[in-house]
Write an enzyme that holds these catalytic residues in place. Structure first.
Site, mmCIF file in Angstrom:
data_model
loop_
_atom_site.group_PDB
_atom_site.id
_atom_site.type_symbol
_atom_site.label_atom_id
_atom_site.label_comp_id
_atom_site.label_asym_id
_atom_site.label_seq_id
_atom_site.Cartn_x
_atom_site.Cartn_y
_atom_site.Cartn_z
ATOM 1 N N GLY A 22 0.658 5.479 1.008
ATOM 2 C CA GLY A 22 -0.115 6.547 1.619
ATOM 3 C C GLY A 22 0.725 7.783 1.686
ATOM 4 O O GLY A 22 1.883 7.786 1.262
ATOM 5 N N SER A 23 0.159 8.805 2.213
ATOM 6 C CA SER A 23 0.910 10.046 2.286
ATOM 7 C C SER A 23 2.113 9.900 3.214
ATOM 8 O O SER A 23 3.088 10.621 3.104
ATOM 9 C CB SER A 23 0.007 11.157 2.791
ATOM 10 O OG SER A 23 -0.675 10.709 3.935
ATOM 11 N N PHE A 24 2.056 8.930 4.123
ATOM 12 C CA PHE A 24 3.157 8.732 5.065
ATOM 13 C C PHE A 24 4.316 7.991 4.431
ATOM 14 O O PHE A 24 5.407 7.998 4.950
ATOM 15 C CB PHE A 24 2.672 7.909 6.254
ATOM 16 C CG PHE A 24 2.272 6.538 5.841
ATOM 17 C CD1 PHE A 24 3.204 5.515 5.817
ATOM 18 C CD2 PHE A 24 0.981 6.288 5.415
ATOM 19 C CE1 PHE A 24 2.847 4.259 5.381
ATOM 20 C CE2 PHE A 24 0.628 5.022 4.983
ATOM 21 C CZ PHE A 24 1.560 4.019 4.967
ATOM 22 N N GLY A 25 4.035 7.289 3.336
ATOM 23 C CA GLY A 25 5.060 6.430 2.772
ATOM 24 C C GLY A 25 4.420 5.156 2.258
ATOM 25 O O GLY A 25 3.299 5.184 1.751
ATOM 26 N N VAL A 83 3.888 0.661 2.550
ATOM 27 C CA VAL A 83 3.937 -0.543 3.364
ATOM 28 C C VAL A 83 4.326 -1.711 2.472
ATOM 29 O O VAL A 83 3.796 -1.864 1.378
ATOM 30 C CB VAL A 83 2.583 -0.830 4.033
ATOM 31 C CG1 VAL A 83 2.659 -2.126 4.825
ATOM 32 C CG2 VAL A 83 2.195 0.319 4.931
ATOM 33 N N GLY A 88 0.830 -1.197 0.000
ATOM 34 C CA GLY A 88 0.000 0.000 0.000
ATOM 35 C C GLY A 88 0.858 1.238 0.000
ATOM 36 O O GLY A 88 2.055 1.195 0.274
ATOM 37 N N LYS A 99 6.365 -0.910 7.471
ATOM 38 C CA LYS A 99 5.840 0.403 7.118
ATOM 39 C C LYS A 99 7.017 1.357 7.042
ATOM 40 O O LYS A 99 7.822 1.427 7.967
ATOM 41 C CB LYS A 99 4.845 0.868 8.185
ATOM 42 C CG LYS A 99 4.313 2.261 7.913
ATOM 43 C CD LYS A 99 3.116 2.601 8.767
ATOM 44 C CE LYS A 99 3.491 2.936 10.202
ATOM 45 N NZ LYS A 99 2.387 3.595 10.913
ATOM 46 N N ASP A 136 -9.425 4.367 18.225
ATOM 47 C CA ASP A 136 -9.713 4.374 16.800
ATOM 48 C C ASP A 136 -10.201 3.005 16.331
ATOM 49 O O ASP A 136 -9.738 2.463 15.334
ATOM 50 C CB ASP A 136 -8.467 4.804 16.014
ATOM 51 C CG ASP A 136 -8.833 5.305 14.624
ATOM 52 O OD1 ASP A 136 -10.006 5.654 14.408
ATOM 53 O OD2 ASP A 136 -7.950 5.334 13.754
#
Lengths: 654, 331
Positions: free
Chosen positions: A27-30, A32, A25, A47, A138
């Site tokens: 995402g904006s974070f990086g 996985v 995957g 991650k 969450d």
């Protein structure tokens, strides 16, 4: 933590210790990755977080690691270690092949039997966490992962909290809007019972495919959850009594009335749950679904990102926004599934890390590579070219480059029936989103805590512009309400009707509607405590829409507002049908409904059934001493009385 | 092995006594099996002590229970034993140890903090806790204890004034991310929590401290470098550290270092460096060597600053940048 990976390997260059197998995957974070530990052959999820793209305090990312490494439960995803390579953080986690419940929901909803199994496992995980003094904060389908053989695990501790004692509470506004407990939104102080609410929402999500209130804009949802009646399963949809009761045990608005994880494990719905091996069919179903769905073929699994704690909302979420506001205190806000962190008030020193603050002037921006500088290098800045002074230490062995295709593919995979929300969302916040973030509009956004602050804070500017952020706790976060603050706006000179219209709207209409909404107009805390007002979300939102309409009209064209109101009054006066209806009611009932602000003291005066002009005038005389209506304009009451008088003219029988 | 019969503790204070005995036995036995059984008993005792301290449900832990446990703890050296043996305990027992330790630390009688007073006379407990960073299995547990201790000035002072304080870089540099961050956070806590005490220390130990600290700033580890540069800005800009700041911004080598960082490849490093660099420029009484460097680079700095992070919306940053440009222009 029972890591099967020797901690000695931790200092080995991770690019050597692990072989990256496939990207799971982005995402904006990086990204996985699925990876293999070379020494043990163990498959893990890694991650990778781009630290340079985050202007957050890096140590905040560590909070998630600290939570995970303090957990030793078969119901919680395992954490194996973390390394920094260049400007990238690698977090090594347990790999769960089954997928997240939100992935598994894509082919269709779960049966009650499946939900019961998942809830039981979740409750075991929550029981563990809660006894440890942790709140997950969450809980939602996207954060529940399944192994290939059906084991259920809680993932993503990105926004988890640690309570220091039984009695301590949290106040930080955090979580994912649709799943957030009312007391979390109210920032009234909450504890582990907030997770139980989210569990109830998640159970409904698994049963219906969506959490309740999904039709509303997430910004509205934050307002509706504390105001509206707690959601329930529709009795006409054929749910078992046990499941319905389970939901109602979880979804109690007052946390004191809510069951604990321990209680719920004894619930009939849970006790009758079967073995987790039954969940394998969900995994099988999803795998088949992925194969069938061409759009999915390039995204092997999105689940890992979830498990790894960063989420792949980059590929799935339309709103994917984690925005940060900075008025005078830290506010983090995310939309549509994206966890929200608001810290309007740092009420206790036991509260979250956010208060620890960066210096006010330290917003940092995205850059690229870390470098090595030497104190000994030249003093003069020769030509400002960086080459002489810095060594890049960049270049991961594998540079994630395939993200484009992946994003594109998942963007296409819309889930039927979800588009309404997406359209709303796109329309309302189109400029806020980055293209990368636009997804199928269904999968929930994951907490981006500490990641991608820049984009988020930029996105948040949109909300600042609407002026609605500060109003989240009182009037609801939507821009809809903001125009009601018309007194602050410069006014053009108005004629008499215009002034009357303005006054009518501000003093009467909005006041009445606020009362209906259950908002003490000025007292935020009171607004949430008004428990007598407990309408369905749809009714609450309809009232808000009316209120917004009047507020806008009062600002835009007060004269027209005057005419509309007068025409309504006139219509009431002249319509025999209306009188026929009104005659059938007691006066008290009518008053109560149309004018809650006045009703109490009319009732107190005893003459409520047949208020004569004299009695009402007496009431007016007592008005100033009455706290309830202290803020009310005399004109408002006068108009009201005139209206009553008008009705009485047509109603001589009273 | 007959511990099981004998250790039926009657009260929490008895549990502490029993705990001490068992911890001592842990080292005496070599049999893995008996070690395991002793450890199980230790875990049980720690768990029951933790629960006794937590009180039942929402009720306050009875002051009595806390006092009994505390007195037994002070008498039995159990705080130090817990820290020193943390790595030998089972997973949950480590967490329970932290919990007990921190609950006792918060114990208050009027304005007195008996546990803090006790540890103040036992500085080895603070230093032993710091040493736990070398064991990755317990580093985050001991880090929690250390963090709680650092809230109290006498304990923070013990750490800061000890030579062991200078082992922080080793833990920060040679650990994995999670532990490194935790160690850094505690070093930061030591340096920022009790400002006047720290200012006095830094004043007296300026050279020693900054020799160590500069190595952190020059670390090859991006995280260490970024975090320590940020902390440097915070330390220098703190009012309490005025003397330290004036010394720091008088040193040519420091200015050079910051000017190089301004052009680091990492925008975050650049930005942190800016917040230190600005102090050199803003200084109304710049020493000649500082002024000379700035003057020599005047044109380049002006061009550089005009292009520096122009995409930021941060009003304060932009104001500061304009101020620096004006200052440099006047030179």
């Amino acid at each position: 933590m029972s890591s099967s990976i020797p901690s000695g390997s931790s200092l080995v260059d991770p690019s050597v210790a692990y072989t990256l197998l496939e990207k799971l995957g982005t995402g904006s974070f990086g990204t996985v990755w699925k990876a293999k530990h070379n020494d043990t052959g163990k498959i893990v999820a890694i991650k990778m977080i781009d630290l340079e793209s985050s202007d957050d305090d890096i140590s905040e990312i560590q909070a998630e690691i600290a939570h995970l490494s303090a957990c030793d439960s078969e119901f919680v995803t395992r954490y194996y270690g973390s390394f920094v390579r260049g400007w990238r953080l690698w977090i090594v986690m347990e790999y769960l092949a089954g997928g997240s419940c939100s992935d598994l929901l894509k082919p269709g909803v779960f049966t009650e039997g499946q939900i019961a199994i998942i809830c039981r496992e979740l409750l075991m995980g929550l029981l563990y966490l809660h006894e440890e003094g942790k709140i997950h904060r969450d809980i939602k389908a996207a954060n529940i992962l399944l192994s290939a053989n059906g084991a259920v695990k809680l993932a993503d501790f990105g926004v988890a909290a640690q309570l220091s004692s039984h009695k301590s509470q949290r106040h930080t506004f955090v979580g994912t809007p649709f799943w957030m407990a009312p007391e979390v939104i109210r920032q009234a102080g909450y504890d582990s019972r907030a997770d139980i609410w989210s569990l109830g929402i998640t159970a409904m999500e698994m049963a219906k495919g969506d959490p309740p209130l999904v039709e509303y804009h997430p910004m509205r949802v934050l307002f509706l959850i504390p105001k509206a009646k707690a959601p329930r399963l529709d009795e006409n949809e054929g749910w078992s009594a046990e499941f319905q009761d389970f939901i109602s045990c979880c979804l109690q608005k007052d946390p004191k009335d809510r069951a604990t994880a321990k209680d719920l494990l004894q619930h009939k719905f849970i006790r009758s749950a079967r073995s987790t091996s039954r969940l394998v069919e969900l995994v099988t179903r999803y795998n088949a679904f992925r194969v069938q769905s061409p759009a999915k073929k390039s995204t092997p699994s999105k689940t890992l990102s979830k498990q790894a704690g960063g989420g792949d909302y980059g590929t799935i979420t339309p709103g994917t926004i984690k925005s940060e506001w900075n008025f005078d205190e830290t506010i983090r806000m995310t939309v549509r599934g994206a966890p929200v962190e608001l810290d309007l008030t740092s009420m206790s020193d036991d509260d979250d890390e956010w208060d620890l603050a960066e210096g006010s002037g330290t917003a940092r921006v995205k850059g690229t590579v870390r470098a090595n500088s030497r104190a000994t290098s030249e003093v003069s800045l020769p030509g400002l070219d960086a080459s002489s002074q810095t060594h890049s230490v960049d270049s991961l062995p594998i540079t994630p480059g395939s993200s484009d295709s992946e994003d594109a593919s998942s963007t296409k995979s819309g889930t039927p029936g979800k588009s309404t929300w997406r359209q709303r969302n796109d329309r309302e916040r189109g400029t806020v989103m980055r293209m990368d973030d636009v997804g199928d509009g269904y999968s929930t956004v994951r907490p981006v805590k500490k990641v991608d602050e820049i984009a988020s804070s930029r996105a948040s500017q949109e909300f600042i512009g609407t002026g609605s952020v500060r109003r989240i706790p009182d009037a609801g976060p939507s821009a809809k309400v903001t125009t009601a603050k018309s007194p602050a706006k410069p006014r053009k000179t108005l004629n008499a009707k215009g002034r009357a219209g303005q006054v009518l709207v501000e003093e009467v209409v909005l006041g009445v509607l606020d009362q209906v909404r259950g908002l003490g107009t000025r007292d935020i805390n009171k607004a949430y405590q008004v428990s007598t007002v407990n309408h369905d979300a749809s009714a609450v939102e309809a009232v808000n829409t009316v209120r917004k309409g009047f507020a806008d009209l009062g600002t835009a064209d007060p004269e027209l507002a005057y005419r509309v109101i007068m025409d309504i009054l006139g219509g009431i006066q002249s319509s025999e049908t209306v009188h026929a209806q009104i005659r059938d009611m007691t006066m008290a009932a009518m008053v109560d409904r149309s004018r809650p602000g006045v009703a109490p003291h009319i009732r107190r005066e005893g003459g409520a059934d047949k208020p004569s002009g004299v009695e009402l005038n007496d009431l007016r005389g007592k008005r100033p001493s009455d706290d309830l209506i202290k803020d009310r304009s005399p004109l408002a009451d006068m108009l009201y009385l005139r209206w009553l008088d008008g009705i009485k003219l047509k109603w001589p029988g009273s | 092995m007959n511990f099981f019969g004998r250790t039926k503790a009657r009260g929490p204070a008895d549990s502490i006594k029993s705990l001490r005995e068992h911890v001592a036995r842990l080292d005496q036995t070599s049999s893995a099996d008996s070690k395991r059984r002793i450890n199980e008993e230790i875990s049980r005792l720690l768990s029951s002590t933790k629960q006794a301290l937590a009180g039942e449900g929402d009720a306050d832990a009875g002051g009595d229970v806390l006092a009994q446990v505390a007195n037994e703890v002070y008498a039995s050296d159990i705080l130090n034993l817990m820290v020193v043996n943390l790595g030998k305990f089972e997973f949950e027992a480590r967490k329970d140890s932290c919990h007990i330790f921190n609950t006792l630390l918060r114990r208050q009688i009027g304005s007195r903090l008996p546990t803090v007073e006790y540890i103040t006379n036992r500085p080895d407990i603070v230093l032993n806790t710091l040493k736990c960073y070398s064991n990755p299995d317990i580093a985050l547990n001991s880090g929690m204890i250390l963090k709680e201790m650092l809230r109290y000035e006498p304990l923070a002072k013990i750490l800061l004034y000890s030579d062991d304080f200078y082992t922080f870089p080793q833990y920060i540099e040679n650990s994995t991310f999670g532990i490194s961050c935790d160690a850094f956070a505690n070093m930061k806590e030591t340096l920022t929590k009790h400002k006047p005490m720290v200012a006095t220390y830094l004043d007296a130990n300026y050279d020693k401290f900054f020799a160590m600290y500069t190595n952190l700033i020059l670390s090859a580890n991006y995280v260490t470098k970024r975090q320590s540069l940020k902390l440097l800005g915070e330390i220098l800009l703190d009012r309490a550290n005025y003397n330290i700041m004036t010394r720091y911004i008088s040193a040519e080598s420091n200015l050079k270092m910051m000017m190089n960082f301004l052009r680091d490849k990492s925008r975050n490093i650049q930005f942190e460096a800016f917040h230190v660099f600005k102090v050199f420029v803003a200084n109304p009484n710049k020493p000649p060597q500082i002024a000379s460097i700035l003057r020599r680079n005047k044109d380049k700095l002006l061009i550089f600053l005009k292009e520096f992070h122009n995409d930021k919306d941060d009003e304060q940053f932009n104001d500061e940048k304009q101020f620096l440009i004006a200052q440099i222009q006047q030179m």
